[in-house]
Design a protein around this motif. Structure first.
Motif, mmCIF file in Angstrom:
data_model
loop_
_atom_site.group_PDB
_atom_site.id
_atom_site.type_symbol
_atom_site.label_atom_id
_atom_site.label_comp_id
_atom_site.label_asym_id
_atom_site.label_seq_id
_atom_site.Cartn_x
_atom_site.Cartn_y
_atom_site.Cartn_z
ATOM 1 N N ALA A 407 0.819 -1.211 0.000
ATOM 2 C CA ALA A 407 0.000 0.000 0.000
ATOM 3 C C ALA A 407 0.854 1.262 0.000
ATOM 4 N N GLY A 408 2.167 1.097 0.031
ATOM 5 C CA GLY A 408 3.038 2.261 -0.039
ATOM 6 C C GLY A 408 3.116 3.058 1.250
ATOM 7 N N ILE A 409 2.930 2.407 2.410
ATOM 8 C CA ILE A 409 3.008 3.123 3.679
ATOM 9 C C ILE A 409 4.462 3.419 4.018
ATOM 10 N N GLY A 410 4.710 4.668 4.359
ATOM 11 C CA GLY A 410 6.063 5.064 4.733
ATOM 12 C C GLY A 410 6.912 5.472 3.549
ATOM 13 N N LYS A 411 6.310 5.526 2.349
ATOM 14 C CA LYS A 411 7.082 5.931 1.176
ATOM 15 C C LYS A 411 7.150 7.436 1.105
#
Lengths: 411, 363
Positions: A407-411
């Motif tokens: 989900a692209g968390i922390g990108k």
């Protein structure tokens, strides 16, 4: 002939009204929440009487139906002028990353909202140097509801930490309460999970988790999963068949001692069940989260390519104003996102929440879309189901980390 | 031809065109990166069968695999239930009871409801405290406690890693059966081919199969007990339809045949066993086809009864909807859709081909 003239005249009138301005607002507020939206629209009409306000409401709890309709309209190139969305990642992770929203930073500056709203909230609705939506209201999700009379009869007090909660739980079980905690269908279990997690990690740890600085596979997060498993052992076995209202009913009738739910339960207890605050039902922050305010908010954004941009900006200005928020929130049963609201308009529960709002540490809720994008939240339910069945913390944490990466968390 | 042209064109675009498009999307990565999913001009890359591989062996797609197992059990019990109940009702009505027309209407009524309505009603009846569980209290017994829709228990569990093994075993057994039949019919080539294939598959299942690991860890799947509630509602809804089919079939059997059987000394049981049931076989087949495809694509009943987020009762169609329209993972959703299409084709295509052959034969 006369008739034709009349029709022509009528058409002329409508077309001039349209020329004077039109605003389409898209939301899922209907039923109980309809009057609060109507009050806002009325306020808007007082200020801008020539604008024709089109209320495009798509009914359905938490916007499940509305979001699908919105997607169709956005992809089809006819976005509404302004639409409702849960503040934070639900908007950012879906529409902002797709480059379809307008940055509202300048509006925040000119209206002075940077000072009127708590900094924690501004952080939640910002990303990549922009601020993306105007929060209208705030709900609190870390509230533990209980039945004061029953607790007295059982001789227990509301626990302050999750460890204390487990002791209280075994005490209650010894007294013949089969399920000291009542939970409902999947999302209420996710709601409970996040409360246990925040109570275990603390507000900063929770923020780090969603910033990608703390991995799900970290021992502290694993501890949170383990705690959640133990807490679920105190809960009813028929959970997935209950709505949150049915779960709240079990507090009112004294079958269970505690329920963890957002503060919309206060409205349900007072309005629907006709219970008195502090006697019919009691509340406190969930264990381990005193001094923390877990928030979710409804907000409105401005999509790129909105047809009536000027009217939409006026609408956003109204939503962020003190008058707008104090008109809307007492009717909706939430509190204002601004810290300068007129508390005399609010009920007993809301006053206590508003007081905490001003002084507590504020973090966002995962299950209600503040800190995680929809692609995470809607798939996370399966991990919770799996964990409740297997109680395998390692596996659940690894799966959650993989989901977070995707989900692209922390990108 | 000219008259048919518009509908052929529409079919070509809106059915086959879109099927092709879905299959194409399922082979790309559209939506796997959230930033590209809803962008104005998304960058879409070709990834081949990666989405399918993810569904069957991916760590995160456990829900989908459970749903496939759910679908198989659901289809099995749904079809058996509808056929059994429908046949029973039809046999009773065939004996011309009093008020037959009224009974027929009552039994057929559930079919006029949509699955959403059926689901809502049955959700009320099967809720944890009340409904069916309260029924024993009418007789003075303690209330039941079965979680019709909320149970998290499962029976008949097996490890997903054994799936290749199980599949190979089942197919090999079917081939053995084909070989035995061919041998009895005296068809030598067929016997040899089928027998060889069976031996190969069995050999694979015994020697290679156990070493194939789809997943790093064992993953049990089974028949979730919460499905029982949904099967009940679905059988309630559709058994009237099979009753109508069977009743028409029973009425279509000429009275002379029954009389002839009686003259030959058949009792009631023998007559049903040897005369009537064989004549009903084509009806059973068409009922199975229709019920089969309904059950494979079922969505609304489950959504209304157990909600979209209950993995214990979930089905692939529901997952397809959530994946595509909530998580915006269009490629993965398209892959689930394609798998559903293949499953339905398994049921429908043999039926269609036999029907076409039948028509040609008559012409």
């Amino acid at each position: 002939m006369k008739k034709a003239l009349l029709i022509a005249a009528a058409l002329a009138v409508t077309s001039t009204a349209a020329a004077a301005g039109r605003l389409e607002i898209f939301s899922w507020w209907s039923g109980d929440e309809g009057p609060a939206l109507d009050a806002l629209v009325k306020l808007y009409k007082q200020k801008y009487p020539s604008v024709n306000v089109v209320n495009a409401t798509v009914a359905g709890g938490a916007g499940t139906n509305a979001k699908a309709v919105l997607k169709t309209r956005m992809l089809g190139g006819t976005p509404p002028d302004s639409f409702q969305v849960h503040a934070g990642q639900e908007l950012i992770g879906t529409w902002v990353v797709a480059n379809r929203m307008e940055d509202l930073s300048s509006l925040f500056k000119s209206e002075g909202w940077n000072k009127a709203l708590p900094q924690d909230v501004i952080d939640l609705i910002s990303s990549k140097g922009g601020i993306w939506s105007v929060p209208v209201n705030v709900h609190r999700s870390n509230v533990m509801w209980y039945n004061p009379a029953k607790l007295k009869a059982w001789g227990v007090t509301p626990p302050k930490t999750w460890t204390e909660f487990l002791t209280t739980c075994s005490k209650l079980k010894a007294k013949g309460v089969t399920a000291p905690l009542v939970v409902g269908e999947n999302w209420t279990q996710q709601h409970l999970w996040e409360n246990v997690m925040i109570g275990t990690l603390g507000p900063q740890g929770w923020k780090d988790l969603w910033a990608g600085k703390l991995k799900f596979t970290d021992p502290r997060v694993l501890q949170g999963f383990t705690n959640f498993g133990k807490v679920m052992d105190c809960a009813n076995k028929d959970a997935s068949g209950l709505s949150w209202q049915q779960a709240s009913d079990r507090i009112a009738d004294g079958t269970s001692a505690f329920n963890i739910m957002g503060d919309w339960a206060a409205g349900y207890f007072t309005t629907t069940k006709k219970l008195k605050p502090n006697t019919g039902f009691g509340w406190t922050t969930t264990p381990g989260t005193s001094g923390t305010f877990v928030m979710l908010a409804d907000s409105f954004g401005l999509p790129k390519g909105a047809k009536d941009r000027a009217e939409a900006i006026n609408w956003l200005k109204l939503l962020g104003s003190r008058a707008g928020q104090d008109t809307f929130n007492p009717l909706k049963g939430s509190i204002a996102a601004r810290t300068d609201s007129d508390l005399s308009k609010y009920n007993t529960y809301s006053k206590s929440a508003a007081a905490d709002w001003k002084k507590n540490k504020i973090v966002g809720s995962m299950v209600h879309g503040a800190v995680a994008p929809e692609s995470f939240t809607s798939a996370f339910g399966a991990i919770i189901d799996q964990f409740v069945a297997s109680k395998n913390a390692q596996g659940a944490a690894a799966a959650a980390q993989q989901l977070a990466d995707r989900a692209g968390i922390g990108k | 031809m000219l008259v048919l042209l518009p509908s052929i064109l529409l079919l070509a675009v809106f059915v086959y065109g879109f099927i092709g498009r879905t299959v194409y999307v399922s082979l790309t990565d559209w939506g796997n990166d959230p930033a590209q999913a809803l962008a104005t001009n998304p960058i879409i890359r070709w990834v081949g069968l990666a989405n399918y591989q993810d569904l069957f062996t991916g760590f995160l797609q456990l829900r989908f695999r459970q749903e496939l197992v759910n679908t198989i059990f659901f289809t099995l019990f749904f079809i058996l239930g509808c056929l059994g109940l429908g046949l029973g009702l039809a046999l009773i009505l065939d004996r011309n009871p009093k008020g037959e027309g009224l009974w027929r209407t009552i039994f057929l009524f559930p079919m006029s409801l949509s699955f959403i309505v059926t689901g809502t009603i049955w959700r009320w009846m099967l809720q944890p405290q009340g409904g069916l569980n309260q029924f024993p209290t009418v007789l003075g017994l303690p209330a039941g406690s079965f979680g019709w829709l909320s149970s998290t228990g499962a029976i008949w569990k097996f490890d997903w890693n054994k799936l290749p093994l199980l599949t190979a075993g089942v197919v090999a057994l079917v081939l053995v059966w084909v070989a035995v039949r061919a041998a009895r019919a005296g068809d030598r080539t067929r016997t040899i081919v089928a027998g060889l294939c069976a031996a190969l598959l069995l050999g694979w299942a015994l020697f290679v199969g156990p070493n194939v690991k789809l997943l790093p860890a064992p993953e049990p799947h089974g028949f979730n007990l919460a499905l029982i509630g949904i099967i009940l509602a679905a059988v309630w809804q559709m058994s009237g339809y099979t009753m109508a089919l069977y009743l028409a079939g029973l009425r279509g059997i000429p009275e002379e045949l029954r009389e002839a059987a009686r003259v030959d000394g058949a009792n009631d049981f023998g007559m049903y066993r040897h005369v009537i049931f064989p004549l009903l076989a084509p009806i059973t087949l068409s009922a199975m086809i229709i019920l089969g495809h309904i059950s494979l694509k079922i969505f609304d009943l489950v959504y209304a009864m157990a909600g979209p987020d209950n993995t214990y009762t979930s089905v692939p169609a529901l997952n397809m909807y959530l994946t595509s329209f909530r998580q915006n993972q269009f490629a993965l959703g398209a892959a689930i859709g394609t798998i559903l299409l293949i499953l339905v084709a398994f049921v429908i295509v043999p039926y269609l081909s036999s029907a076409f052959r039948g028509e040609e034969g008559h012409a």
